[in-house]
Design a protein around this motif. Sequence first.
Motif, PDB file in Angstrom:
ATOM      1  N   TYR A  63       0.821  -1.225   0.000  1.00  0.00           N
ATOM      2  CA  TYR A  63       0.000   0.000   0.000  1.00  0.00           C
ATOM      3  C   TYR A  63       0.853   1.273   0.000  1.00  0.00           C
ATOM      4  CZ  TYR A  63      -4.397  -2.487   0.467  1.00  0.00           C
ATOM      5  OH  TYR A  63      -5.488  -3.283   0.215  1.00  0.00           O
ATOM      6  N   ARG A  89      -3.659  -6.018  -3.653  1.00  0.00           N
ATOM      7  CA  ARG A  89      -4.512  -5.297  -2.694  1.00  0.00           C
ATOM      8  C   ARG A  89      -5.897  -5.944  -2.645  1.00  0.00           C
ATOM      9  NH1 ARG A  89      -3.326   1.215  -3.236  1.00  0.00           N
ATOM     10  NH2 ARG A  89      -1.106   1.153  -2.790  1.00  0.00           N
ATOM     11  N   ARG A  90      -6.401  -6.336  -3.818  1.00  0.00           N
ATOM     12  CA  ARG A  90      -7.715  -6.993  -3.851  1.00  0.00           C
ATOM     13  C   ARG A  90      -7.661  -8.339  -3.123  1.00  0.00           C
ATOM     14  NH1 ARG A  90      -9.836  -5.864 -10.064  1.00  0.00           N
ATOM     15  NH2 ARG A  90     -10.538  -3.746  -9.636  1.00  0.00           N
ATOM     16  N   SER A  93      -7.372  -7.765   0.590  1.00  0.00           N
ATOM     17  CA  SER A  93      -8.646  -7.281   1.142  1.00  0.00           C
ATOM     18  C   SER A  93      -9.625  -8.436   1.292  1.00  0.00           C
ATOM     19  CB  SER A  93      -9.260  -6.206   0.235  1.00  0.00           C
ATOM     20  OG  SER A  93      -8.479  -5.043   0.289  1.00  0.00           O
ATOM     21  N   PRO A  99      -7.422  -3.382   3.830  1.00  0.00           N
ATOM     22  CA  PRO A  99      -6.308  -2.431   3.770  1.00  0.00           C
ATOM     23  C   PRO A  99      -5.765  -2.120   5.166  1.00  0.00           C
ATOM     24  CG  PRO A  99      -8.398  -1.434   2.992  1.00  0.00           C
ATOM     25  CD  PRO A  99      -8.725  -2.756   3.545  1.00  0.00           C
ATOM     26  N   LYS A 104      -8.531   1.757   5.831  1.00  0.00           N
ATOM     27  CA  LYS A 104      -9.805   1.117   6.179  1.00  0.00           C
ATOM     28  C   LYS A 104     -10.749   2.146   6.799  1.00  0.00           C
ATOM     29  CE  LYS A 104      -9.424  -3.221   7.639  1.00  0.00           C
ATOM     30  NZ  LYS A 104      -9.043  -4.250   8.605  1.00  0.00           N
ATOM     31  N   ASP A 184      -7.767   0.804  -2.998  1.00  0.00           N
ATOM     32  CA  ASP A 184      -7.524   0.070  -1.752  1.00  0.00           C
ATOM     33  C   ASP A 184      -7.783  -1.422  -1.934  1.00  0.00           C
ATOM     34  OD1 ASP A 184      -6.571   1.881   0.025  1.00  0.00           O
ATOM     35  OD2 ASP A 184      -8.465   2.248   1.056  1.00  0.00           O
ATOM     36  N   GLN A 186     -10.807  -2.540  -2.387  1.00  0.00           N
ATOM     37  CA  GLN A 186     -12.165  -2.743  -1.860  1.00  0.00           C
ATOM     38  C   GLN A 186     -13.140  -2.676  -3.039  1.00  0.00           C
ATOM     39  OE1 GLN A 186     -11.906  -3.875   1.107  1.00  0.00           O
ATOM     40  NE2 GLN A 186     -12.227  -2.254   2.567  1.00  0.00           N
TER      41      GLN A 186
END
Length: 378
Positions: A63, A89-90, A93, A99, A104, A184, A186
């Motif tokens: 990140y 990142r996916r 998550s 994250p 978050k 992120d 998300q």
Amino acid sequence: MEELEKFKTQIAMCNICAWCRAKCPVYGITKWESEGPRGRMILLRGVVYGLLEPTPDVVEKIYECTSCAMCNINCDAEISPLDVMLGARRAFSKAGVAPPSPNKKMDSRIVRDKNPYGASQKERFQWLNDPLPERSDNVLFVGCVNAFRHPETMKRAVSILRAAGYEFTVLKDEVCCGMHPYWDGQTELAKQLAERNAALFDKAGASTIVTPCAGCYSTFLRSYPELVGNFGFKIRHLSEVIRDIAKEGGIELRREGTVKVTYHDPCHLGRHCNFYDPPRELIKLIPGVELAEMEKSRAEANCCGGGGGLFTLKPELSVRIAEKRVREAEATGAKYLVTVCPLCRTNLDLASKRLESQLRVCDVVDLVASRLKTAGGE
Ligand code: SF4
Ligand code: SF4
């Protein structure tokens, strides 16, 4: 980690040459291998082959990236390290290990308030006094950063469009475009926001979405088709619309002595969307304004440090990256550092003030409004 497995070939193709590292804005400040793209690829190789756990430290390194895409254009193996990092990142998550906490919290505020600032939706258009139609072909999507942090610039944008007789409306119920949760990892939250905005565009009868924000622009152009499928709206950046208006004589701009300005290419407009010329063309249409390019511009432009959620995760690091960009801008001898992204503007302005620079940071809308003969103006 299914989302990461998809990138196993790309991860394996990384020949650890470090071509990408030299131009990474984060590595450029910290000089830590794990905080540059090659280091991140090595960490992800460990994770994808089951040799390394995605511990909080590993996750944080993934990140610590501004999503500037500089590594994508400098990769010797022609892979896309940034795509791999988004995939990671996916995956993280989905696995519930990301994250990192500050990101978050930001995403939770977006869920609750539909903007990242904890402000109420009522405040989004508090600055707007002009009556606008319920429906229009053209929707001006203001975006959270401009609506809540740069309302004066948005008032000027509305003045310019109205002075030109440009027909448009805004979405009173506009919600965050979803860029922050998208980067992120998300994806589900980004999808919900995208669906909400897409329904509002439909309801307003829009065919064209105009936005003054580089982040919203790239999110609509590049992420919404993936998130909402059949997203058929034409996406235009406000600088492009005002350039056309000025070119066609829809507004008159006056000379106010001569002034030198320089232009910062936001990564999400430039490298992400190949959008370089309209803001420059608009600046050149203003009488008495000289555009001086920075040593690194267009596809080579250095990042402001504000994107990819880095400003949320590591604000100090983010501003230090911006300070480097401010120094590059100062070297042109310009009085104004002009950009067309409210996030770049905010970060560059913070950096400029911290450096006690003489450089004034502004949006191109502010520059145009200050030279407008017919309405608005500073
Ligand atoms: S996208 Fe930019 S910040 Fe992120 S790793 Fe690549 S070069 Fe570094
Ligand atoms: S330039 Fe490409 S191949 Fe080389 S280290 Fe970076 S990601 Fe790997």
